[in-house]
Motif scaffolding. Structure first.
Motif, mmCIF file in Angstrom:
data_model
loop_
_atom_site.group_PDB
_atom_site.id
_atom_site.type_symbol
_atom_site.label_atom_id
_atom_site.label_comp_id
_atom_site.label_asym_id
_atom_site.label_seq_id
_atom_site.Cartn_x
_atom_site.Cartn_y
_atom_site.Cartn_z
ATOM 1 N N ARG A 198 0.830 -1.204 0.000
ATOM 2 C CA ARG A 198 0.000 0.000 0.000
ATOM 3 C C ARG A 198 0.869 1.261 0.000
ATOM 4 O O ARG A 198 0.539 2.255 -0.655
ATOM 5 N N ARG A 199 1.952 1.219 0.726
ATOM 6 C CA ARG A 199 2.853 2.380 0.819
ATOM 7 C C ARG A 199 3.479 2.681 -0.547
ATOM 8 O O ARG A 199 3.562 3.844 -0.953
ATOM 9 N N VAL A 200 3.914 1.624 -1.241
ATOM 10 C CA VAL A 200 4.508 1.819 -2.563
ATOM 11 C C VAL A 200 3.480 2.383 -3.534
ATOM 12 O O VAL A 200 3.764 3.329 -4.282
ATOM 13 N N LEU A 201 2.269 1.832 -3.547
ATOM 14 C CA LEU A 201 1.229 2.314 -4.454
ATOM 15 C C LEU A 201 0.844 3.755 -4.141
ATOM 16 O O LEU A 201 0.582 4.556 -5.053
ATOM 17 N N HIS A 202 0.825 4.097 -2.847
ATOM 18 C CA HIS A 202 0.506 5.473 -2.458
ATOM 19 C C HIS A 202 1.569 6.438 -2.969
ATOM 20 O O HIS A 202 1.250 7.528 -3.468
ATOM 21 N N ARG A 203 2.818 6.036 -2.876
ATOM 22 C CA ARG A 203 3.902 6.904 -3.360
ATOM 23 C C ARG A 203 3.834 7.063 -4.876
ATOM 24 O O ARG A 203 4.073 8.165 -5.411
ATOM 25 N N LEU A 204 3.505 5.994 -5.581
ATOM 26 C CA LEU A 204 3.374 6.087 -7.035
ATOM 27 C C LEU A 204 2.229 7.013 -7.411
ATOM 28 O O LEU A 204 2.339 7.809 -8.349
ATOM 29 N N HIS A 205 1.130 6.887 -6.677
ATOM 30 C CA HIS A 205 -0.024 7.740 -6.943
ATOM 31 C C HIS A 205 0.321 9.205 -6.695
ATOM 32 O O HIS A 205 -0.041 10.084 -7.479
ATOM 33 N N SER A 206 1.039 9.472 -5.602
ATOM 34 C CA SER A 206 1.419 10.848 -5.283
ATOM 35 C C SER A 206 2.365 11.414 -6.320
ATOM 36 O O SER A 206 2.273 12.577 -6.709
ATOM 37 N N ALA A 207 3.304 10.577 -6.798
ATOM 38 C CA ALA A 207 4.288 11.043 -7.781
ATOM 39 C C ALA A 207 3.648 11.306 -9.142
ATOM 40 O O ALA A 207 4.113 12.158 -9.899
ATOM 41 N N SER A 208 2.575 10.560 -9.479
ATOM 42 C CA SER A 208 1.965 10.696 -10.786
ATOM 43 C C SER A 208 0.884 11.759 -10.850
ATOM 44 O O SER A 208 0.396 12.109 -11.913
ATOM 45 N N THR A 209 0.478 12.279 -9.662
ATOM 46 C CA THR A 209 -0.553 13.306 -9.622
ATOM 47 C C THR A 209 0.089 14.670 -9.723
ATOM 48 O O THR A 209 0.905 15.039 -8.889
ATOM 49 N N PRO A 210 -0.238 15.461 -10.754
ATOM 50 C CA PRO A 210 0.387 16.771 -10.906
ATOM 51 C C PRO A 210 0.012 17.699 -9.774
ATOM 52 O O PRO A 210 -1.108 17.660 -9.258
ATOM 53 N N ALA A 211 0.977 18.509 -9.368
ATOM 54 C CA ALA A 211 0.747 19.444 -8.283
ATOM 55 C C ALA A 211 -0.173 20.566 -8.744
ATOM 56 O O ALA A 211 -0.123 21.015 -9.894
ATOM 57 N N LEU A 212 -1.037 21.009 -7.862
ATOM 58 C CA LEU A 212 -1.952 22.103 -8.195
ATOM 59 C C LEU A 212 -1.197 23.425 -8.205
ATOM 60 O O LEU A 212 -0.305 23.638 -7.383
ATOM 61 N N PRO A 213 -1.531 24.316 -9.153
ATOM 62 C CA PRO A 213 -0.833 25.617 -9.190
ATOM 63 C C PRO A 213 -1.136 26.438 -7.961
ATOM 64 O O PRO A 213 -2.217 26.321 -7.355
ATOM 65 N N ALA A 214 -0.155 27.191 -7.553
ATOM 66 C CA ALA A 214 -0.339 28.029 -6.356
ATOM 67 C C ALA A 214 -1.404 29.072 -6.597
ATOM 68 O O ALA A 214 -1.510 29.658 -7.683
ATOM 69 N N THR A 215 -2.211 29.321 -5.577
ATOM 70 C CA THR A 215 -3.259 30.341 -5.673
ATOM 71 C C THR A 215 -2.657 31.717 -5.479
ATOM 72 O O THR A 215 -1.961 31.966 -4.488
ATOM 73 N N PRO A 216 -2.880 32.651 -6.427
ATOM 74 C CA PRO A 216 -2.286 33.995 -6.267
ATOM 75 C C PRO A 216 -2.909 34.730 -5.090
ATOM 76 O O PRO A 216 -4.034 34.492 -4.718
#
Length: 216
Positions: A198-216
């Protein structure tokens, strides 16, 4: 790696699925053998354990339920063990056979890592579908290699402890202590394997999800 959603069933669901098989394949045969050993003696216990397996197969055939290939192999194995046990008259020989087989399996697990074909990956894919993109990921490859090593040593440890108990304790004590020790070691290894997966899959999911742009 592109985003790939991979989820594991909840542990409670897996436990409910595994419980009937565990009761039929592990707990019940042990109870039948131990009860028959106390009432009928060694030969009676061998025949009772063999009868339990054949009853399970026959019940499935009567209900027209497919008999799993693993159950067929287990039936053949226990038939050979029982015949050899009755022929030699040795309970030690009867219980020693599967332990030697487990040692061979542990060697296969360890060798599969060396050959870059970890057995843990093959067994996992029998129950859970993983996309090829996930399987090619270096982190996933390392996980399966390490888990295969873990289970290779777990199987070796279980067999070593079991053989020592078999040679130094009575059959009754061997059955009780061996079952408890193997359940403890294997249970801890299963819990760690699921948590690490589960830990490995969670890390893969986090790495593959693009970061949201910062709110101005």
């Amino acid at each position: 790696m592109s985003h790939t959603s991979v989820t594991l069933p909840r542990l409670t669901v897996l436990a409910r699925q595994a419980a009937p098989k565990l009761l039929e394949g592990v707990v019940a045969p042990l109870a039948v053998f131990y009860a028959a050993l106390a009432v009928l003696g060694e030969r009676g216990a061998l025949i009772a354990a063999l009868s339990w397996v054949y009853i399970g197969v026959g019940w499935r055939l009567l209900r027209r339920v497919p008999v799993p290939a693993t159950m067929v192999l287990a039936t053949v194995a226990i038939t050979v063990r029982t015949l050899l046990g009755l022929w030699t008259g040795s309970m030690v020989f009867y219980f020693l056979q599967p332990e030697l087989g487990t040692i061979c399996i542990s060697v296969v697990f360890l060798a599969s890592v060396r050959l870059n074909r970890p057995m843990a990956q093959k067994l996992t894919l029998d129950y859970i579908h993983l996309p090829s993109a996930v399987l090619r990921h270096e982190r996933v490859r390392r996980f399966f290699a390490r888990i295969t090593l873990l289970w290779g040593f777990v199987l070796l440890a279980n067999s070593t402890v079991s053989i020592w108990l078999l040679l130094h304790q009575s059959i009754g004590a061997y059955l009780l202590v061996r079952t408890s020790v193997v359940a403890l070691i294997s249970g801890a290894a299963i819990a760690f394997s699921v948590w690490a997966f589960r830990r490995v899959l969670h890390r893969l999911h986090s790495a593959s999800t693009p970061a949201l742009p910062a709110t101005p």
